[in-house]
Design a protein around this motif. Structure first.
Motif, PDB file in Angstrom:
ATOM      1  N   ARG A 104     -20.558  20.486 -52.379  1.00 35.46           N
ATOM      2  CA  ARG A 104     -20.283  20.454 -50.942  1.00 35.46           C
ATOM      3  C   ARG A 104     -18.881  19.946 -50.631  1.00 35.46           C
ATOM      4  N   ASN A 105     -18.315  19.167 -51.530  1.00 37.54           N
ATOM      5  CA  ASN A 105     -16.981  18.624 -51.267  1.00 37.54           C
ATOM      6  C   ASN A 105     -15.906  19.708 -51.251  1.00 37.54           C
ATOM      7  N   LEU A 106     -16.208  20.874 -51.812  1.00 36.76           N
ATOM      8  CA  LEU A 106     -15.225  21.953 -51.771  1.00 36.76           C
ATOM      9  C   LEU A 106     -15.007  22.480 -50.359  1.00 36.76           C
ATOM     10  N   TYR A 107     -15.942  22.188 -49.451  1.00 37.38           N
ATOM     11  CA  TYR A 107     -15.822  22.677 -48.074  1.00 37.38           C
ATOM     12  C   TYR A 107     -15.163  21.661 -47.144  1.00 37.38           C
ATOM     13  N   ARG A 108     -14.791  20.511 -47.666  1.00 31.88           N
ATOM     14  CA  ARG A 108     -14.108  19.525 -46.830  1.00 31.88           C
ATOM     15  C   ARG A 108     -12.681  19.995 -46.525  1.00 31.88           C
ATOM     16  N   ARG A 109     -12.305  19.829 -45.267  1.00 38.06           N
ATOM     17  CA  ARG A 109     -10.956  20.208 -44.837  1.00 38.06           C
ATOM     18  C   ARG A 109     -10.160  18.946 -44.524  1.00 38.06           C
ATOM     19  N   LYS A 110      -8.917  18.974 -44.900  1.00 38.49           N
ATOM     20  CA  LYS A 110      -8.036  17.843 -44.634  1.00 38.49           C
ATOM     21  C   LYS A 110      -7.669  17.790 -43.158  1.00 38.49           C
TER      22      LYS A 110
END
Length: 642
Positions: A28-34
């Motif tokens: 799920r962390n791959l979908y985090r946006r900066k």
């Protein structure tokens, strides 16, 4: 980090509708946006104030001295000149005026010096005040920015928490067969529990044949019992008397099954023997019809070998009229003798939701092979029978089944919509001829040759890699020195007579010259050359390296899945305990597009758990046709009348 959800018995949770081989981990962390807004920077000090400070600090001593010198010098000058002028002034008014002007000049000089001395402090104070104001404004702006960043991070956390961390891995729609290759007994048991539980919940009645002799479906039977489904387990040959593998078959089907079981996967050289055995058994079946059992068939063979009193006299008489070859009769009797007790005490149990046929490992090799072939024939009959219909058919240890029998089962299952699942322990030549009829799941393959064949089966892909690196360093230096010396000497003379008034007179003249030259030439040349070149070539290598298959965990598999006309490879976890974790989806989840790597907290171009092996490409792009292609530019010609 995920934490287990307490559950007294997680097995019933696996009996949820929807076919699943296991679960795919979605990071799920791959979908985090900066947070793309940059933090505010403190405003710089106005340049005019800084320039003013610089000017004030530069030459301050000089300005102080100049101011003092001008003021005091002017006071002295006024005093001297005023005293000379005011000599005749008796009342002293002029003298007072001069003193006053001289004092004012001195005071002005001292004041100018003081002002020149405190100007850097005033300028520095202005700079400090501007800097404090800028820092205060930056502190306020940064607090507002940090509040927006925390709100953005909280929104991203909420969005990520809503995503499932484990999504179900299921066969592609329209796939009727799944081949599972490699793995250990514990891994197979886990796949049976997860996949089998979903098949029972989705497709209903299941028939399972275990040729491994390890009794692997124990946990699956426990799952079926805990969910209220009926279970029937038959251990062969221990329960052969209670289970008739030829019950309900037509005489022709019984004969075909026995001939295939006797001859197995023998080559084409035994076609004559196969045909003769089939002819003899068909003749015996015609005599014994309509009551054809394994006991009566063996009794008929013994009658043909010379015994009597085993069957009614009229049947024995008809059998003796056949007059077959005695060696053939003896051979068939020897093959079928271990099955004499089959069906002697048939059970009256109704068909169960889960029927497990377990071939015990204690039987002899010949009996095991015969039972295996008869079980495959019985499974084909179960698929052909319309009522009660089965939804899935599972074979454990399919390595020992002839590929022609597997192909027949595959065809039957495809026609009747039955899910066929085959477990192969090894990837040998016979297995390579069999797999590929559906989707293939690869588990741990310890043998390096089998791992290499599996990697070849998955496929290869093109990749551009650095192939050559060339660096050249060269230099050239030339030094030339030349000396030239030359000398020449010329000497000549002239003799003659000339007339004069005194008569003829002889004369002689001589000339001489000498020339010498000298020169020196020196030349020097230096040269250096450097080149650095790299070349890239296209290589064709494994998408999945064989070493990866050899090092797979026990509860993991690689699923080669069809998607349209292409294929993908997915990493699947089959541990049944995953169902107790939070954020587990029991159905497949469409993968959302990943954010752009420039915006992602963890830059990635694809999900690590899935690799695309092949993807169909159109022969030409839609916009690659020349302008006007396919359009009529000429005026239409006159059409002829019919």
């Amino acid at each position: 980090m995920t934490s287990p959800v307490p559950a007294s018995n997680p097995l019933p949770q696996l009996a949820t509708e929807g076919e699943r081989l296991g679960w795919i981990f979605n990071d799920r962390n791959l979908y985090r946006r900066k947070f793309m807004e940059p933090p505010p920077e403190p405003a710089p000090v106005p340049p005019e104030l800084q320039e003013r400070l610089t000017r004030a600090q530069r030459g301050v001593v000089k300005r102080v001295l100049v101011s003092l010198g001008v003021g005091l010098g002017l006071a002295v000058l006024i005093g001297c000149c005023g005293g000379f002028v005011a000599r005749g002034d008796e009342d002293g008014a002029a003298r007072t005026l001069v003193l006053l002007m001289a004092g004012l000049s001195a005071v002005a000089g001292v004041g100018g010096a003081i002002l020149a001395g405190i100007m850097p402090s005033l300028a520095r104070k202005s700079v400090d005040e501007a800097r404090r104001k800028a820092e205060e404004e930056h502190r306020t702006a940064y607090a507002a920015w940090d509040s927006r960043r925390q709100w953005h991070d909280q929104q991203q956390q909420n969005a990520v928490d809503a995503l499932p961390e484990w999504s179900a891995a299921s066969p592609s729609p329209g796939t009727r067969r799944v081949d599972i290759v490699g793995g250990t007994m514990y891994g197979w048991e886990a796949v049976l529990t997860v996949f089998g539980g979903s098949l029972l919940a989705t497709r209903g009645r299941m028939v399972l044949a275990d040729f491994t002799g390890e009794a692997l479906p124990g946990e699956l039977m426990q799952l079926a019992g805990s969910t209220g489904r009926s279970v029937r387990e038959v251990a062969l040959p221990a329960q052969l008397a209670e289970f008739d593998l030829i019950a309900g078959l037509e005489p022709g089907e019984v004969v075909d099954g026995l001939v295939e079981a006797v001859h197995g996967d023998a080559g084409s050289g035994s076609r004559a023997e196969r045909s003769q055995d089939a002819l003899l058994l068909n003749q015996i079946a015609a005599v014994l019809a309509p009551s054809l059992t394994m006991g009566r068939l063996l009794a008929a063979l013994r009658v043909l070998s010379g015994q009597s009193g085993l069957l009614p006299s009229d049947l024995e008489a008809r059998l003796r009229e056949l007059r077959p070859e005695e060696p053939r009769v003896r051979r068939l009797e020897a093959f079928l003798h271990p099955l004499e007790a089959m069906g002697s005490a048939p059970a009256t149990t109704a068909p169960a939701d889960l029927t497990c046929l377990v071939a015990e490992s204690g039987a002899g090799r010949a009996q095991h092979e015969l039972l295996k072939d008869l079980m495959v024939q019985w499974l084909g009959h179960q698929v052909r029978r319309e009522s009660p219909a089965i939804g899935s058919l599972v074979l454990l240890g399919a390595d020992e089944i002839d590929h022609r029998a597997i192909e027949r089962l595959t065809t039957l299952c495809e026609r009747r919509g039955v899910r066929l699942v085959l477990f192969f322990g090894h990837l040998r030549s016979e297995t390579l001829r069999t797999i590929g009829g559906g989707e293939v799941a690869l588990m741990r393959l310890g043998n390096h040759q089998e791992a290499a064949q599996a990697a070849e089966f998955v496929g290869r892909g093109h990749r551009f890699v650095l192939s050559r690196l060339t660096r050249t360093l060269g230099g050239e230096e030339t030094h030339t020195l030349a000396d030239t010396v030359g000398e020449s000497e010329t000497k000549g003379g002239t003799k003659g007579e000339r007339a004069s008034r005194h008569g003829l007179r002889r004369y002689t003249s001589t000339n001489w010259s000498k020339t010498r030259n000298w020169s020196q030439t020196e030349s020097t040349a230096n040269g250096t050359n450097w080149s650095d070149a790299a070349s890239v070539e296209r290589v064709y290598e494994y998408v999945l390296e064989p070493r990866v298959l050899q090092d797979l965990p026990e509860y993991a598999l690689i699923l080669v899945k069809n998607e349209g006309r292409g294929s993908v490879v997915q990493a699947v976890e089959v541990d049944p305990a995953i169902v107790t974790l939070p954020r587990v989806s029991m159905a497949p989840v469409d993968q959302q597009p990943l954010p752009d790597p420039a915006e992602a907290v963890v830059p990635a171009t694809r999900q690590p758990s899935q690799v695309t092996v092949s993807q169909p490409q159109p022969l030409a792009a839609p916009d690659s046709a020349p302008p006007g292609w396919g359009t009529i530019t000429d005026p239409p010609r006159r059409q002829q009348r019919p």
